[in-house]
Design an enzyme around this catalytic site. Sequence first.
Site, PDB file in Angstrom:
ATOM      1  N   HIS A 107      -1.005   2.481   0.287  1.00  0.00           N
ATOM      2  CA  HIS A 107      -0.085   2.146   1.382  1.00  0.00           C
ATOM      3  C   HIS A 107      -0.779   1.470   2.555  1.00  0.00           C
ATOM      4  O   HIS A 107      -1.804   1.950   3.028  1.00  0.00           O
ATOM      5  CB  HIS A 107       0.595   3.420   1.906  1.00  0.00           C
ATOM      6  CG  HIS A 107       1.391   4.123   0.858  1.00  0.00           C
ATOM      7  ND1 HIS A 107       0.985   5.306   0.291  1.00  0.00           N
ATOM      8  CD2 HIS A 107       2.557   3.790   0.260  1.00  0.00           C
ATOM      9  CE1 HIS A 107       1.890   5.681  -0.614  1.00  0.00           C
ATOM     10  NE2 HIS A 107       2.843   4.771  -0.661  1.00  0.00           N
ATOM     11  N   SER A 132       8.208   3.873  -1.266  1.00  0.00           N
ATOM     12  CA  SER A 132       7.490   4.398  -0.092  1.00  0.00           C
ATOM     13  C   SER A 132       7.191   3.327   0.954  1.00  0.00           C
ATOM     14  O   SER A 132       6.895   3.658   2.093  1.00  0.00           O
ATOM     15  CB  SER A 132       6.174   5.045  -0.530  1.00  0.00           C
ATOM     16  OG  SER A 132       5.405   4.119  -1.278  1.00  0.00           O
ATOM     17  N   ASP A 154      -3.866   4.543   2.988  1.00  0.00           N
ATOM     18  CA  ASP A 154      -4.382   5.352   1.882  1.00  0.00           C
ATOM     19  C   ASP A 154      -4.559   4.462   0.652  1.00  0.00           C
ATOM     20  O   ASP A 154      -4.616   3.237   0.789  1.00  0.00           O
ATOM     21  CB  ASP A 154      -3.498   6.584   1.626  1.00  0.00           C
ATOM     22  CG  ASP A 154      -2.100   6.215   1.135  1.00  0.00           C
ATOM     23  OD1 ASP A 154      -1.880   5.055   0.741  1.00  0.00           O
ATOM     24  OD2 ASP A 154      -1.218   7.098   1.137  1.00  0.00           O
TER      25      ASP A 154
END
Length: 352
Positions: free
Chosen positions: A333, A38, A330
């Site tokens: 991340h 990600s 978050d």
Amino acid sequence: MEHQLVLQLATLIGALLLCFAPRELDARPRALFVFGDSYADTGNHNPYVPVLNRPFKLPYGSTWPGEGSGRYSDGKIFTDFFAEYLGFPSAPMTYRMAKGKKQYEEGMHGINFAYGGSGMFSTFGPLIPRVNSQIQQFRDLIEKSFLSKELIAESMILFVVCGNDYTAYGDNHPNDEGILDFVPSVASEIDGTLKAFYELGANKIALTKMLPYGCYPKITSKVNYISCNASENARTILHNKLISDHAAAFQELHPNVEVIMLDFQQAFELSFQGHYNQDDLLEENSDFQRRVNLRPCCEGIGEATCGEKDLFGRKQYKVCEFAKDFFFWDNVHPSQAGWEALSKVLFGPLPY
Ligand SMILES: *[C@@H]1O[C@H](CO)[C@@H](O)[C@H](O)[C@H]1NC(C)=O
């Protein structure tokens, strides 16, 4: 309070790293091929599959482009900044978009094969292709002559693997028992990947070290985000050392291939120290001052994570007012501002 936090960070992190020069990136490669998780995925997951489509929905993308783009952030992520530093007008096209095309076009700027949640081993279920499957997708495009050998030879590979294997390991092993014994197998898979890229004709490979795992908000939430967890960071330190050793050995064996280590760990430490001077004080008005904060901008309530809603559609998270003041977006991340800070440490001022 902030000074105290900086001191704690500095102590955990160790001595000030004085001689870290940003890397000069050479002439723009013809294309950028991206693999990993990600931290690199710019929208490869299916936007219609509920367990995967969180980054396609607000508040993801709220800073840029103003709607969910499939990136796990409020805005741009590392791939975007890296592409910009290399001189591309934008990140390469996602594999999701590229696989429907009849032929490769230079305007794609390469292809991004990264998937949020990926690791070297299987991580969070069959919908998440591991890195080897991403490489197989790449190999298939070469075998179909969608991508030419010349193109690959003149391009850059970006390979970002930052910890899903360890999270998945933790899901199956209470208290992370034996995790340090697991690190060498992840590192050796990464080594195998370098060889696979080489065999596919790559000449330039940028490989990232992990961010300090014990500094992720999902870990630091337990102590109200005041300090990183040194024992959780141990796996990062070992992981980063082992992959550096593998990369150095690989480099010696293949002197014609350029392996570029992108040290996220050190860049993270330096962006947190920011304008930290010898009096242990932050400079007034430094951009980084407010960022000396491990709290994420988008924080889940209770067990929920950023972006989650309950059965009645009520938000199970709260979002900060100014995402640019937060390093993390978050619970795992970085925000766009966080990625920008890391990129500046790695490569110097932004090229625009
Ligand atoms: C740090 O992490 C370890 C290992 O997961 C855990 O046992 C410990 O309680 C954590 N320490 C703090 C202060 O959260």
